[in-house]
Design a protein around this motif. Sequence first.
Motif, PDB file in Angstrom:
ATOM      1  N   ARG A   1       0.637  -1.508  -0.038  1.00  0.00           N
ATOM      2  CA  ARG A   1      -0.281  -0.019  -0.350  1.00  0.00           C
ATOM      3  C   ARG A   1       1.155   1.037   0.290  1.00  0.00           C
ATOM      4  O   ARG A   1       1.882   1.454  -0.052  1.00  0.00           O
ATOM      5  N   VAL A   2       0.260   2.932  -0.169  1.00  0.00           N
ATOM      6  CA  VAL A   2       0.620   3.497  -0.344  1.00  0.00           C
ATOM      7  C   VAL A   2       1.059   3.841   1.410  1.00  0.00           C
ATOM      8  O   VAL A   2       0.125   4.133   2.055  1.00  0.00           O
ATOM      9  N   PRO A   3       2.430   4.588   1.529  1.00  0.00           N
ATOM     10  CA  PRO A   3       2.559   5.203   3.671  1.00  0.00           C
ATOM     11  C   PRO A   3       1.487   5.962   3.430  1.00  0.00           C
ATOM     12  O   PRO A   3       0.699   6.952   2.739  1.00  0.00           O
ATOM     13  N   GLN A   4       0.539   5.345   4.711  1.00  0.00           N
ATOM     14  CA  GLN A   4      -0.338   6.478   5.126  1.00  0.00           C
ATOM     15  C   GLN A   4       0.004   8.017   4.760  1.00  0.00           C
ATOM     16  O   GLN A   4      -0.459   9.031   4.438  1.00  0.00           O
ATOM     17  N   VAL A   5       0.990   9.137   5.075  1.00  0.00           N
ATOM     18  CA  VAL A   5       1.818   9.821   4.989  1.00  0.00           C
ATOM     19  C   VAL A   5       1.770  10.558   3.951  1.00  0.00           C
ATOM     20  O   VAL A   5       1.465  11.704   3.103  1.00  0.00           O
ATOM     21  N   VAL A   6       1.623   9.680   2.437  1.00  0.00           N
ATOM     22  CA  VAL A   6       1.964   9.807   1.763  1.00  0.00           C
ATOM     23  C   VAL A   6      -0.136  10.327   1.170  1.00  0.00           C
ATOM     24  O   VAL A   6      -0.164  11.289   0.472  1.00  0.00           O
ATOM     25  N   VAL A   7      -0.447   9.130   1.303  1.00  0.00           N
ATOM     26  CA  VAL A   7      -2.433   9.437   1.489  1.00  0.00           C
ATOM     27  C   VAL A   7      -2.651  10.399   2.088  1.00  0.00           C
ATOM     28  O   VAL A   7      -3.303  11.387   1.272  1.00  0.00           O
ATOM     29  N   GLU A   8      -2.333  10.560   3.429  1.00  0.00           N
ATOM     30  CA  GLU A   8      -2.492  12.477   4.191  1.00  0.00           C
ATOM     31  C   GLU A   8      -2.703  13.685   3.297  1.00  0.00           C
ATOM     32  O   GLU A   8      -3.148  14.347   3.484  1.00  0.00           O
ATOM     33  N   SER A   9      -1.480  13.273   2.287  1.00  0.00           N
ATOM     34  CA  SER A   9      -0.626  14.661   2.223  1.00  0.00           C
ATOM     35  C   SER A   9      -1.492  15.224   0.448  1.00  0.00           C
ATOM     36  O   SER A   9      -1.346  16.732   0.250  1.00  0.00           O
ATOM     37  N   GLY A  10      -2.461  14.153   0.164  1.00  0.00           N
ATOM     38  CA  GLY A  10      -3.215  13.869  -1.477  1.00  0.00           C
ATOM     39  C   GLY A  10      -2.091  14.118  -2.936  1.00  0.00           C
ATOM     40  O   GLY A  10      -3.189  14.405  -3.516  1.00  0.00           O
TER      41      GLY A  10
END
Length: 385
Positions: A248-257
């Motif tokens: 999966r994509v790292p969560q901090v990258v998802v939260e960044s948009g």
Amino acid sequence: MKTRVVVLGAGFGGLELTTILSDAFGDDIDIVLVDKGDAFVFGFSKLDVMFGRQLADAVRHRYRDIVKPGVRFVQTTVRLIDPAERRTVTEAGTFAADILVVALGADYDLPATPGLVEGGHEFYTVNGAFALRDTLPQFERGPAIIGVCGKSFKCPPAPSETALLLHDYLTARGRRRETDITLVMPFGTPIPPSPDTSQAILAAFAERGITFMKDRLVKALDPARRVAVLSDGTELPYALFLGIPVHRVPQVVVESGLAAHPYDWVPVNKQTLETKFPGVYAVGDVNGVGTPKAGVFAEGSAQVVAAAISSQLRGGPAPDAYKGRGACYVEFGHGQVGRVDVDFLSGPKPTGTFQPPSATLVEEKTHFGQSRLQRWFGHQPAMQP
């Protein structure tokens, strides 16, 4: 003032990028390389440790050893990425960048496969692979499954390599007759872009009595009944389960948009690998450019981004579009190594060329690792093939 480049992630992509920029600009550039870990480990070294061919300490290459003009390494965890402002918040402070490069790779979603944590093992994390060094000697008999749990995963040859190396390991211990080995993969063949490579791997499986179950995923484990449940409903009993977890994509990258959701790899410009945010690039496994998730492709993408940054800072033409080409070494067991050269983006469909196992390729793989250590860290410790 010096241009500041902040690179998040010190894997293949981050190390290659910082090395190229340091070589090109020296102390005229300010590069901050951020990673939560303290050491780099090649993917193939995980298998070496797992099967007792190397000691864990011998394959860990400490980031503190990086001494390059213009480069500062910071070991810390990234907490927030603001791509619009090119700003990163970490546990060690906030870093503002003129150019931000996200090279955080892919994370593993073990809970996405129910029962995996409780009833199986995984060998894609460093800790998981190293722990198996102590677990495998306890496996005496019964069915062993190497199972892929998600459609997108790092180093596509690795599950096949693991099956072949497990065969060698059990044979050396005199336990192969008491065991069965099955590989479950979501592809129709082991290496879809290269029919010749796939045919050679399938021939090796047939010779060793390894079962290949194609076009299926492992969806869950039932630890109480010791069965793996596949995507088509088939249940396979197991005494040993070695899983490739969902990526999966790292969560901090998802939260960044930068990514829309955990399974949507960061979209980029295929020529420069720049994201939708100016001055923000995505390198390696985290991006969705369309190449496999493997170190050699992260390295290639880093070279394209380095060329784009150099062009921006010094002027000149834009770099050539990313070709998505790379060579992957394939362990065939019995001390043999083959190679597949793949091209994912130049033509209408991915293609691959196979080089059969040879002593030359064993040496070439060893040189591959040593040359990267020399370039990235400035030293060349002994590496066994």
